[in-house]
Design a protein around this motif. Sequence first.
Motif, short mmCIF file in Angstrom:
data_model
loop_
_atom_site.label_atom_id
_atom_site.label_comp_id
_atom_site.label_asym_id
_atom_site.label_seq_id
_atom_site.Cartn_x
_atom_site.Cartn_y
_atom_site.Cartn_z
N VAL A 42 -1.67 43.41 19.44
CA VAL A 42 -0.63 44.47 19.51
C VAL A 42 0.45 44.28 18.60
N GLU A 43 0.93 45.27 17.84
CA GLU A 43 1.92 45.02 17.22
C GLU A 43 3.17 46.02 17.45
N SER A 44 4.36 45.48 17.31
CA SER A 44 5.60 46.35 17.63
C SER A 44 6.15 46.45 16.30
N LEU A 45 7.01 47.45 16.08
CA LEU A 45 7.80 48.09 14.89
C LEU A 45 8.77 47.22 14.57
N GLU A 46 9.37 46.48 15.51
CA GLU A 46 10.74 45.43 15.37
C GLU A 46 10.94 44.72 16.27
N ILE A 47 11.39 43.33 15.51
CA ILE A 47 11.61 42.30 16.79
C ILE A 47 12.78 41.87 16.29
N SER A 48 13.79 41.62 17.28
CA SER A 48 14.96 41.01 17.01
C SER A 48 14.91 39.47 16.66
N PRO A 49 15.67 39.03 15.67
CA PRO A 49 15.75 37.81 15.53
C PRO A 49 16.32 36.79 16.40
N SER A 50 16.99 37.53 17.54
CA SER A 50 17.43 36.65 18.64
C SER A 50 16.36 36.53 19.58
N THR A 51 15.21 37.37 19.60
CA THR A 51 14.00 37.12 20.21
C THR A 51 13.14 36.24 19.62
N LEU A 52 12.94 36.20 18.21
CA LEU A 52 11.86 35.45 17.48
C LEU A 52 12.62 34.49 16.53
N ASN A 53 13.01 33.29 16.63
CA ASN A 53 13.40 32.39 15.87
C ASN A 53 12.96 30.98 15.82
N ALA A 54 13.34 30.27 15.04
CA ALA A 54 12.72 28.69 14.99
C ALA A 54 13.13 27.91 16.29
N PHE A 55 14.60 28.19 16.71
CA PHE A 55 14.84 27.51 17.66
C PHE A 55 14.14 27.84 19.06
N LYS A 56 14.02 28.97 19.44
CA LYS A 56 13.15 29.58 20.44
C LYS A 56 11.62 28.98 20.30
N LEU A 57 11.13 29.18 19.19
CA LEU A 57 9.85 28.63 18.98
C LEU A 57 9.50 27.01 19.26
N ALA A 58 10.67 26.34 18.81
CA ALA A 58 10.52 25.06 19.27
C ALA A 58 10.96 24.47 20.46
N ASN A 59 11.65 25.22 21.15
CA ASN A 59 12.27 24.80 22.56
C ASN A 59 11.53 25.42 23.52
N LEU A 60 11.15 26.81 23.27
CA LEU A 60 10.49 27.49 24.42
C LEU A 60 9.01 27.53 24.41
N GLY A 61 8.27 27.53 22.93
CA GLY A 61 7.00 27.59 22.59
C GLY A 61 6.52 26.59 22.06
N ALA A 62 7.26 25.13 22.18
CA ALA A 62 6.87 23.84 22.04
C ALA A 62 6.02 23.88 20.87
N VAL A 63 6.50 24.47 19.75
CA VAL A 63 6.03 24.53 18.18
C VAL A 63 6.89 23.64 17.39
N ARG A 64 6.28 22.75 16.86
CA ARG A 64 7.05 21.80 15.67
C ARG A 64 7.00 22.64 14.46
N ILE A 65 8.13 22.35 13.68
CA ILE A 65 8.48 22.89 12.20
C ILE A 65 7.74 21.79 11.34
N LEU A 66 6.83 22.41 10.36
CA LEU A 66 6.17 21.55 9.39
C LEU A 66 6.54 22.06 8.06
N TRP A 67 7.22 21.47 7.14
CA TRP A 67 7.71 21.98 5.81
C TRP A 67 6.22 21.67 4.73
N THR A 68 6.07 22.60 3.99
CA THR A 68 4.80 22.66 3.22
C THR A 68 5.26 23.05 1.83
N ASN A 69 4.31 22.51 0.84
CA ASN A 69 4.55 22.94 -0.56
C ASN A 69 3.62 24.19 -1.02
#
Length: 436
Positions: A215-242
């Motif tokens: 299911v795709e939407s045409l637009e998602i707000s950065p306030s809804t989807l961002n690294a902080f919410k992914l890390a704190n609400l989605g339990a997602v860790r940030i991993l840097w890669t080359n």
Amino acid sequence: MARRRKAAAALQPSPDVLEELAVALGYDATAVEEPYLKYIVSQAPHGRGSLDSYLRLFISVVQFFVDKDPFAKDKANKAVYSQFTIESYIKKLVADAKQEFFADTPSSNDIRDVQIRQIAVADTVLLIIGTWTLMHNYFSPQRGDSRRILAAFCVNTGKQFDEDLALGCPLSGLLQGSGLLPGPHESGYTNGPGQKGSGVNIDTRFGLHPAVGAVESLEISPSTLNAFKLANLGAVRILWTNNLSRHMLLSRNAKQYYLELFAIPSALSSPGPGRMLSQVGISGDLQDEIYLSYAPLFNPRIPSWSHRYIGALICLRHWCWCLSCSSRRLASRQLRVLRSHAEKSDSSLPRYDPLLKNLMQEEPKIWDQIEFGYLWPRIVALDAHLAGSKPWSFWVIFRDRRDSVQFWTFLFGTVILILTFLQVFLGIAQVVSGFK
């Protein structure tokens, strides 16, 4: 001490060669301190040839493939096609007995010697291409499996796994035909089993990568989807890669989700190395999308003037719970992580790129399918993960306002519980005072 200084000097390229490499990649000769160049030097193999000879070979590879796309020149002329393939370049180096970097490999006409030299040349050329195109680990065999880029090409083109088939096309054809680079094709990928001997299992929604939502939407707000919410609400860790092809990929390992982000955006600067990469199949539009993605991830909401002014007076950014201040603190922590990698000897760890900080602080753009056409399937996958994740700790519930009914119910329940304990405590105190 003299031996140590000599060994340290051997690990540093000569200024002239470094300048030639910078020019070959699209920089000017003074850009020898760019993170991209440092990354290339750090990936040089040890134990064969000097660093200067390796970098000269690196320059030769870049010059061979840039501006030599037979698809664009003559699709029907098979002679032109075979002249500029990866396989043809490897054969050229195998036959060149004067190649400095492979001086320690036999160059006779004996079949065994030719095979030994061909393996050494092929490994080095693919290592260089992987480093140059910022997909290093996909061009190197992992844990005994086939090279991911070659296996993906065969799977994506519907052919049985065959390294010669994959190497028998130009570099741009291999990159685009592999299906590993982000693109709209990922959202419509058809699932299927991995091929025998390929070392690839494509039984996922992304094919060779993790999932994308249907299911795709045409637009998602950065306030809804961002690294902080992914890390704190989605339990997602940030991993840097080359690895450029893994940018904004949601991966999973041992029940832990990771958001992989490309750590060397300066390698995509244009005019410069970005223009060179675009000529071998890494689209300029994809490079622009990667540039634009850091701001909505780490700067999703621009604070008001009053918030910035008051914040500067009372150090608000260090303790405020608002999305803007929380995202800034997250960005600062991630930059410190990258800076700390410079103190470690592991060359595979991504290093700090000063351009990252600037890109993180720019004004964010809305996530939409037009602006982020290549990254859109991955954006949708991240949004779906965030929407489906549940609070994973007690304190997260207080910050999770995606479900307003759940938030206010829990908040009022907590207040009532506190008042109940307070009432019980006061009742006990009243009884005790009565006895006295």
